[in-house]
Design a protein around this motif. Structure first.
Motif, PDB file in Angstrom:
ATOM      1  N   LYS A  15       2.195   9.764  -7.410  1.00 13.09           N
ATOM      2  CA  LYS A  15       3.561  10.085  -7.006  1.00 13.09           C
ATOM      3  C   LYS A  15       3.653  10.138  -5.492  1.00 13.09           C
ATOM      4  O   LYS A  15       2.705  10.505  -4.821  1.00 13.09           O
ATOM      5  CB  LYS A  15       3.961  11.439  -7.589  1.00 13.09           C
ATOM      6  CG  LYS A  15       4.115  11.403  -9.087  1.00 13.09           C
ATOM      7  CD  LYS A  15       4.420  12.773  -9.608  1.00 13.09           C
ATOM      8  CE  LYS A  15       4.567  12.783 -11.103  1.00 13.09           C
ATOM      9  NZ  LYS A  15       5.777  12.199 -11.616  1.00 13.09           N
ATOM     10  N   ASP A  16       4.826   9.787  -4.975  1.00  9.75           N
ATOM     11  CA  ASP A  16       5.057   9.968  -3.548  1.00  9.75           C
ATOM     12  C   ASP A  16       5.304  11.447  -3.316  1.00  9.75           C
ATOM     13  O   ASP A  16       6.089  12.065  -4.043  1.00  9.75           O
ATOM     14  CB  ASP A  16       6.297   9.184  -3.115  1.00  9.75           C
ATOM     15  CG  ASP A  16       6.079   7.687  -3.245  1.00  9.75           C
ATOM     16  OD1 ASP A  16       4.925   7.261  -3.121  1.00  9.75           O
ATOM     17  OD2 ASP A  16       7.062   6.971  -3.491  1.00  9.75           O
ATOM     18  N   GLU A  17       4.630  12.000  -2.326  1.00  2.56           N
ATOM     19  CA  GLU A  17       4.797  13.438  -2.071  1.00  2.56           C
ATOM     20  C   GLU A  17       5.682  13.672  -0.857  1.00  2.56           C
ATOM     21  O   GLU A  17       5.536  13.013   0.164  1.00  2.56           O
ATOM     22  CB  GLU A  17       3.428  14.082  -1.832  1.00  2.56           C
ATOM     23  CG  GLU A  17       2.670  14.284  -3.108  1.00  2.56           C
ATOM     24  CD  GLU A  17       1.539  15.288  -2.944  1.00  2.56           C
ATOM     25  OE1 GLU A  17       1.009  15.717  -3.957  1.00  2.56           O
ATOM     26  OE2 GLU A  17       1.190  15.619  -1.792  1.00  2.56           O
ATOM     27  N   TYR A  18       6.606  14.598  -1.006  1.00  3.57           N
ATOM     28  CA  TYR A  18       7.486  14.950   0.100  1.00  3.57           C
ATOM     29  C   TYR A  18       7.466  16.461   0.279  1.00  3.57           C
ATOM     30  O   TYR A  18       7.470  17.206  -0.696  1.00  3.57           O
ATOM     31  CB  TYR A  18       8.922  14.506  -0.184  1.00  3.57           C
ATOM     32  CG  TYR A  18       9.079  13.028  -0.386  1.00  3.57           C
ATOM     33  CD1 TYR A  18       9.227  12.169   0.695  1.00  3.57           C
ATOM     34  CD2 TYR A  18       9.059  12.489  -1.676  1.00  3.57           C
ATOM     35  CE1 TYR A  18       9.363  10.803   0.513  1.00  3.57           C
ATOM     36  CE2 TYR A  18       9.193  11.115  -1.858  1.00  3.57           C
ATOM     37  CZ  TYR A  18       9.342  10.282  -0.772  1.00  3.57           C
ATOM     38  OH  TYR A  18       9.462   8.931  -0.961  1.00  3.57           O
ATOM     39  N   CYS A  19       7.451  16.885   1.530  1.00  6.88           N
ATOM     40  CA  CYS A  19       7.548  18.314   1.831  1.00  6.88           C
ATOM     41  C   CYS A  19       8.982  18.624   2.243  1.00  6.88           C
ATOM     42  O   CYS A  19       9.539  17.923   3.079  1.00  6.88           O
ATOM     43  CB  CYS A  19       6.630  18.672   3.002  1.00  6.88           C
ATOM     44  SG  CYS A  19       5.035  19.200   2.458  1.00  6.88           S
ATOM     45  N   VAL A  20       9.562  19.648   1.645  1.00 10.34           N
ATOM     46  CA  VAL A  20      10.928  20.030   1.996  1.00 10.34           C
ATOM     47  C   VAL A  20      10.920  21.466   2.506  1.00 10.34           C
ATOM     48  O   VAL A  20      10.504  22.383   1.804  1.00 10.34           O
ATOM     49  CB  VAL A  20      11.860  19.948   0.759  1.00 10.34           C
ATOM     50  CG1 VAL A  20      13.283  20.273   1.159  1.00 10.34           C
ATOM     51  CG2 VAL A  20      11.788  18.589   0.103  1.00 10.34           C
ATOM     52  N   LEU A  21      11.329  21.633   3.763  1.00 10.25           N
ATOM     53  CA  LEU A  21      11.374  22.979   4.340  1.00 10.25           C
ATOM     54  C   LEU A  21      12.733  23.606   4.049  1.00 10.25           C
ATOM     55  O   LEU A  21      13.763  22.974   4.261  1.00 10.25           O
ATOM     56  CB  LEU A  21      11.226  22.893   5.858  1.00 10.25           C
ATOM     57  CG  LEU A  21       9.848  22.966   6.477  1.00 10.25           C
ATOM     58  CD1 LEU A  21       9.977  23.000   7.998  1.00 10.25           C
ATOM     59  CD2 LEU A  21       9.106  24.186   5.994  1.00 10.25           C
ATOM     60  N   ILE A  22      12.745  24.836   3.566  1.00 10.48           N
ATOM     61  CA  ILE A  22      14.020  25.533   3.359  1.00 10.48           C
ATOM     62  C   ILE A  22      14.103  26.641   4.411  1.00 10.48           C
ATOM     63  O   ILE A  22      13.378  27.624   4.345  1.00 10.48           O
ATOM     64  CB  ILE A  22      14.098  26.162   1.962  1.00 10.48           C
ATOM     65  CG1 ILE A  22      13.689  25.159   0.887  1.00 10.48           C
ATOM     66  CG2 ILE A  22      15.497  26.681   1.684  1.00 10.48           C
ATOM     67  CD1 ILE A  22      13.672  25.747  -0.512  1.00 10.48           C
ATOM     68  N   LEU A  23      14.944  26.424   5.386  1.00  3.45           N
ATOM     69  CA  LEU A  23      15.090  27.413   6.455  1.00  3.45           C
ATOM     70  C   LEU A  23      16.492  28.002   6.440  1.00  3.45           C
ATOM     71  O   LEU A  23      17.460  27.318   6.106  1.00  3.45           O
ATOM     72  CB  LEU A  23      14.859  26.756   7.827  1.00  3.45           C
ATOM     73  CG  LEU A  23      13.476  26.200   8.122  1.00  3.45           C
ATOM     74  CD1 LEU A  23      13.427  25.625   9.531  1.00  3.45           C
ATOM     75  CD2 LEU A  23      12.426  27.277   7.960  1.00  3.45           C
ATOM     76  N   GLY A  24      16.611  29.256   6.815  1.00  2.00           N
ATOM     77  CA  GLY A  24      17.921  29.891   6.890  1.00  2.00           C
ATOM     78  C   GLY A  24      17.734  31.371   7.159  1.00  2.00           C
ATOM     79  O   GLY A  24      16.633  31.892   7.006  1.00  2.00           O
ATOM     80  N   LEU A  25      18.800  32.021   7.565  1.00  3.87           N
ATOM     81  CA  LEU A  25      18.708  33.440   7.880  1.00  3.87           C
ATOM     82  C   LEU A  25      18.369  34.241   6.617  1.00  3.87           C
ATOM     83  O   LEU A  25      18.521  33.748   5.499  1.00  3.87           O
ATOM     84  CB  LEU A  25      20.031  33.929   8.475  1.00  3.87           C
ATOM     85  CG  LEU A  25      20.434  33.253   9.787  1.00  3.87           C
ATOM     86  CD1 LEU A  25      21.761  33.819  10.283  1.00  3.87           C
ATOM     87  CD2 LEU A  25      19.350  33.417  10.841  1.00  3.87           C
ATOM     88  N   ASP A  26      17.893  35.466   6.813  1.00  2.00           N
ATOM     89  CA  ASP A  26      17.551  36.293   5.658  1.00  2.00           C
ATOM     90  C   ASP A  26      18.803  36.545   4.814  1.00  2.00           C
ATOM     91  O   ASP A  26      19.920  36.625   5.339  1.00  2.00           O
ATOM     92  CB  ASP A  26      16.892  37.608   6.091  1.00  2.00           C
ATOM     93  CG  ASP A  26      17.633  38.331   7.206  1.00  2.00           C
ATOM     94  OD1 ASP A  26      18.368  37.655   7.949  1.00  2.00           O
ATOM     95  OD2 ASP A  26      17.488  39.543   7.310  1.00  2.00           O
ATOM     96  N   ASN A  27      18.578  36.619   3.527  1.00  2.00           N
ATOM     97  CA  ASN A  27      19.657  36.842   2.555  1.00  2.00           C
ATOM     98  C   ASN A  27      20.602  35.656   2.371  1.00  2.00           C
ATOM     99  O   ASN A  27      21.674  35.810   1.792  1.00  2.00           O
ATOM    100  CB  ASN A  27      20.502  38.065   2.938  1.00  2.00           C
ATOM    101  CG  ASN A  27      20.008  39.286   2.207  1.00  2.00           C
ATOM    102  OD1 ASN A  27      19.686  39.200   1.020  1.00  2.00           O
ATOM    103  ND2 ASN A  27      19.924  40.402   2.896  1.00  2.00           N
ATOM    104  N   ALA A  28      20.205  34.488   2.860  1.00  2.00           N
ATOM    105  CA  ALA A  28      21.072  33.314   2.708  1.00  2.00           C
ATOM    106  C   ALA A  28      21.026  32.784   1.270  1.00  2.00           C
ATOM    107  O   ALA A  28      21.960  32.122   0.826  1.00  2.00           O
ATOM    108  CB  ALA A  28      20.651  32.223   3.682  1.00  2.00           C
ATOM    109  N   GLY A  29      19.913  33.062   0.568  1.00  2.00           N
ATOM    110  CA  GLY A  29      19.805  32.587  -0.815  1.00  2.00           C
ATOM    111  C   GLY A  29      18.754  31.505  -0.997  1.00  2.00           C
ATOM    112  O   GLY A  29      18.760  30.785  -1.997  1.00  2.00           O
ATOM    113  N   LYS A  30      17.804  31.396  -0.064  1.00  2.00           N
ATOM    114  CA  LYS A  30      16.791  30.338  -0.126  1.00  2.00           C
ATOM    115  C   LYS A  30      15.889  30.478  -1.359  1.00  2.00           C
ATOM    116  O   LYS A  30      15.668  29.518  -2.085  1.00  2.00           O
ATOM    117  CB  LYS A  30      15.929  30.350   1.150  1.00  2.00           C
ATOM    118  CG  LYS A  30      16.710  30.129   2.429  1.00  2.00           C
ATOM    119  CD  LYS A  30      15.822  30.195   3.652  1.00  2.00           C
ATOM    120  CE  LYS A  30      15.211  31.559   3.898  1.00  2.00           C
ATOM    121  NZ  LYS A  30      16.205  32.626   4.154  1.00  2.00           N
ATOM    122  N   THR A  31      15.371  31.691  -1.557  1.00  2.44           N
ATOM    123  CA  THR A  31      14.445  31.891  -2.677  1.00  2.44           C
ATOM    124  C   THR A  31      15.173  31.730  -4.005  1.00  2.44           C
ATOM    125  O   THR A  31      14.635  31.151  -4.957  1.00  2.44           O
ATOM    126  CB  THR A  31      13.780  33.278  -2.569  1.00  2.44           C
ATOM    127  OG1 THR A  31      13.220  33.400  -1.266  1.00  2.44           O
ATOM    128  CG2 THR A  31      12.686  33.451  -3.598  1.00  2.44           C
TER     129      THR A  31
END
Ligand code: GTP
Ligand code: MG
Length: 92
Positions: A15-31
């Motif tokens: 498979k082609d592997e891609y890294c995706v960074l999820i950045l944002g202020l705390d409590n934005a809903g990333k997790t």
């Protein structure tokens, strides 16, 4: 012959592997986003109770397979003290 076979094997199974960074202020809903995505795309993943998610200290890594691609999500904590990590991780 070996090159041909290994090429064929890679074509079919790798498979082609891609890294995706999820950045944002705390409590934005990333997790929450990452948990929802994992629940939707991973067949055997039941997902954790969204109300149990606490503020991320450090990072969470989640991997999902979509078709021939493998996405590796890096969910970094957004609190002020953790933002200094963003630079270090994104430069890798
Ligand atoms: N109303 C609403 N609330 C949300 C949504 N997504 C997340 N939340 C709530 O927002 C709060 C923070 O969510 P997290 O996913 O922990 O946020 P985070 O960006 O990972 O925060 P850090 O880990 O501190 O950086 C939780 O109480 C979630 O239930 C959304 O789409 N709508
Ligand atoms: Mg988080």
């Amino acid at each position: 012959m070996y090159t041909l076979l290994s090429g064929l094997y890679k074509y079919m199974f790798q498979k082609d592997e891609y890294c995706v960074l999820i950045l944002g202020l705390d409590n934005a809903g990333k997790t929450t986003f990452l948990e929802q995505t994992k629940t939707k795309f991973s067949k055997n993943y039941k997902g954790m109770n969204l109300s149990k998610i606490t503020s991320t200290v450090g990072l969470n890594i989640g991997t999902i397979d979509v078709g021939k691609a493998r996405l590796m999500f890096w969910d970094l904590g957004g609190q002020d003290e953790l933002q200094s990590l963003w630079d270090k991780v994104s430069s890798r």
